[in-house]
Design a protein around this motif. Structure first.
Motif, mmCIF file in Angstrom:
data_model
loop_
_atom_site.group_PDB
_atom_site.id
_atom_site.type_symbol
_atom_site.label_atom_id
_atom_site.label_comp_id
_atom_site.label_asym_id
_atom_site.label_seq_id
_atom_site.Cartn_x
_atom_site.Cartn_y
_atom_site.Cartn_z
ATOM 1 N N ASP A 11 72.172 49.695 93.350
ATOM 2 C CA ASP A 11 73.097 49.845 92.230
ATOM 3 C C ASP A 11 74.394 49.065 92.403
ATOM 4 O O ASP A 11 75.111 48.843 91.443
ATOM 5 N N VAL A 12 74.714 48.670 93.620
ATOM 6 C CA VAL A 12 76.018 48.059 93.883
ATOM 7 C C VAL A 12 76.243 46.813 93.044
ATOM 8 O O VAL A 12 77.286 46.667 92.412
ATOM 9 N N ARG A 13 75.295 45.901 92.981
ATOM 10 C CA ARG A 13 75.492 44.683 92.174
ATOM 11 C C ARG A 13 75.584 45.009 90.697
ATOM 12 O O ARG A 13 76.369 44.432 89.970
ATOM 13 N N ARG A 14 74.786 45.955 90.238
ATOM 14 C CA ARG A 14 74.803 46.337 88.826
ATOM 15 C C ARG A 14 76.133 46.984 88.463
ATOM 16 O O ARG A 14 76.660 46.805 87.382
ATOM 17 N N MET A 15 76.710 47.741 89.392
ATOM 18 C CA MET A 15 77.933 48.480 89.118
ATOM 19 C C MET A 15 79.196 47.684 89.434
ATOM 20 O O MET A 15 80.287 48.122 89.128
ATOM 21 N N ALA A 16 79.043 46.534 90.037
ATOM 22 C CA ALA A 16 80.219 45.741 90.389
ATOM 23 C C ALA A 16 80.988 45.381 89.126
ATOM 24 O O ALA A 16 80.394 45.052 88.096
ATOM 25 N N PRO A 17 82.308 45.465 89.185
ATOM 26 C CA PRO A 17 83.100 45.140 87.994
ATOM 27 C C PRO A 17 82.946 43.676 87.612
ATOM 28 O O PRO A 17 82.899 42.801 88.465
ATOM 29 N N ARG A 18 82.859 43.438 86.353
ATOM 30 C CA ARG A 18 82.770 42.088 85.793
ATOM 31 C C ARG A 18 83.821 41.973 84.694
ATOM 32 O O ARG A 18 84.335 42.962 84.207
ATOM 33 N N ARG A 19 84.080 40.761 84.266
ATOM 34 C CA ARG A 19 84.988 40.543 83.138
ATOM 35 C C ARG A 19 84.367 41.139 81.883
ATOM 36 O O ARG A 19 83.167 41.067 81.675
ATOM 37 N N THR A 20 85.195 41.747 81.028
ATOM 38 C CA THR A 20 84.675 42.341 79.802
ATOM 39 C C THR A 20 84.148 41.248 78.880
ATOM 40 O O THR A 20 84.728 40.170 78.790
ATOM 41 N N PRO A 21 83.062 41.531 78.188
ATOM 42 C CA PRO A 21 82.477 40.525 77.302
ATOM 43 C C PRO A 21 83.252 40.331 76.000
ATOM 44 O O PRO A 21 83.046 39.362 75.298
ATOM 45 N N ASP A 22 84.145 41.228 75.677
ATOM 46 C CA ASP A 22 84.884 41.176 74.416
ATOM 47 C C ASP A 22 86.329 40.735 74.673
ATOM 48 O O ASP A 22 87.122 41.487 75.241
ATOM 49 N N ASN A 23 86.671 39.528 74.258
ATOM 50 C CA ASN A 23 88.021 39.004 74.483
ATOM 51 C C ASN A 23 89.093 39.820 73.768
ATOM 52 O O ASN A 23 90.218 39.910 74.249
ATOM 53 N N GLN A 24 88.773 40.403 72.616
ATOM 54 C CA GLN A 24 89.763 41.196 71.892
ATOM 55 C C GLN A 24 90.175 42.424 72.696
ATOM 56 O O GLN A 24 91.351 42.775 72.731
ATOM 57 N N ILE A 25 89.215 43.046 73.357
ATOM 58 C CA ILE A 25 89.528 44.201 74.201
ATOM 59 C C ILE A 25 90.407 43.753 75.359
ATOM 60 O O ILE A 25 91.422 44.377 75.657
ATOM 61 N N GLY A 26 90.028 42.681 76.019
ATOM 62 C CA GLY A 26 90.815 42.160 77.133
ATOM 63 C C GLY A 26 92.222 41.781 76.712
ATOM 64 O O GLY A 26 93.196 42.074 77.429
ATOM 65 N N ASP A 27 92.359 41.158 75.556
ATOM 66 C CA ASP A 27 93.680 40.760 75.065
ATOM 67 C C ASP A 27 94.553 41.979 74.764
ATOM 68 O O ASP A 27 95.747 41.990 75.065
ATOM 69 N N ARG A 28 93.951 42.999 74.199
ATOM 70 C CA ARG A 28 94.715 44.201 73.866
ATOM 71 C C ARG A 28 95.160 44.939 75.129
ATOM 72 O O ARG A 28 96.293 45.395 75.225
ATOM 73 N N LEU A 29 94.264 45.017 76.106
ATOM 74 C CA LEU A 29 94.609 45.652 77.375
ATOM 75 C C LEU A 29 95.697 44.847 78.095
ATOM 76 O O LEU A 29 96.649 45.417 78.617
ATOM 77 N N ARG A 30 95.566 43.559 78.095
ATOM 78 C CA ARG A 30 96.572 42.673 78.719
ATOM 79 C C ARG A 30 97.955 42.914 78.113
ATOM 80 O O ARG A 30 98.951 43.034 78.824
ATOM 81 N N LYS A 31 98.016 43.000 76.792
ATOM 82 C CA LYS A 31 99.287 43.221 76.108
ATOM 83 C C LYS A 31 99.926 44.541 76.544
ATOM 84 O O LYS A 31 101.130 44.609 76.795
ATOM 85 N N LEU A 32 99.118 45.601 76.652
ATOM 86 C CA LEU A 32 99.629 46.906 77.092
ATOM 87 C C LEU A 32 100.166 46.839 78.519
ATOM 88 O O LEU A 32 101.249 47.341 78.811
ATOM 89 N N CYS A 33 99.403 46.231 79.393
ATOM 90 C CA CYS A 33 99.781 46.183 80.808
ATOM 91 C C CYS A 33 101.003 45.316 81.047
ATOM 92 O O CYS A 33 101.910 45.695 81.796
ATOM 93 N N LEU A 34 101.039 44.153 80.422
ATOM 94 C CA LEU A 34 102.142 43.221 80.678
ATOM 95 C C LEU A 34 103.435 43.623 79.978
ATOM 96 O O LEU A 34 104.488 43.043 80.253
ATOM 97 N N ALA A 35 103.384 44.636 79.128
ATOM 98 C CA ALA A 35 104.602 45.139 78.489
ATOM 99 C C ALA A 35 105.427 46.001 79.450
ATOM 100 O O ALA A 35 106.595 46.279 79.185
ATOM 101 N N LEU A 36 104.842 46.381 80.556
ATOM 102 C CA LEU A 36 105.532 47.220 81.540
ATOM 103 C C LEU A 36 106.440 46.357 82.425
ATOM 104 O O LEU A 36 106.120 45.201 82.703
ATOM 105 N N PRO A 37 107.580 46.895 82.869
ATOM 106 C CA PRO A 37 108.549 46.107 83.635
ATOM 107 C C PRO A 37 107.948 45.452 84.884
ATOM 108 O O PRO A 37 107.311 46.114 85.697
#
Length: 136
Positions: A11-37
């Protein structure tokens, strides 16, 4: 309650984190995270990680093609959230045993809730002076 389970070798390879396939989700998460000091993004393990002074407070991942965010959680929060709603929350591999929790971002996402989880994780890791900037 949800307990961290060591992944089986297959299961380790299957469960390994990968980049999300949806750029809109990644962009929205990035905006939330980078808004922090002083937050910054750094790619590690081929995925975006969000850091404060080199310490990770959130990371974007996809497991089996499902987009997710992983965050550090307050003691006891992981068990409560995963136990209350295992369809939305999970114990992530690799970091789950350290109290981190995961939230799926591929179905009916409450972005205010995601922002709060990211903010709490940031507050657990950031220096007190930076956390004070959030409240001030």
């Amino acid at each position: 309650m949800a307990k961290y389970q060591v992944p089986k070798k297959n299961d380790v390879r299957r469960m390994a984190p990968r980049r999300t396939p949806d750029n809109q989700i990644g962009d929205r998460l990035r905006k939330l995270c980078l808004a922090l000091p002083e937050a910054e993004e750094r790619e590690t393990w081929d995925i975006p990680t969000y850091r404060i002074r080199s310490k990770i407070f959130a990371l974007e991942s996809a497991i089996d093609g499902r987009a997710a965010v992983w965050c550090k959680a307050q003691p006891g929060s992981q068990e409560v959230l995963v136990g209350a709603d295992p369809q939305r929350f999970f114990v992530p591999p690799y970091l789950g045993h350290k109290g981190w929790m995961g939230m799926w971002l591929d179905r009916a996402v409450n972005w205010a809730e995601v922002a709060e989880l990211v903010r709490r994780s940031y507050c657990l890791i950031a220096p007190k002076k930076l956390v004070a900037k959030l409240d001030g």
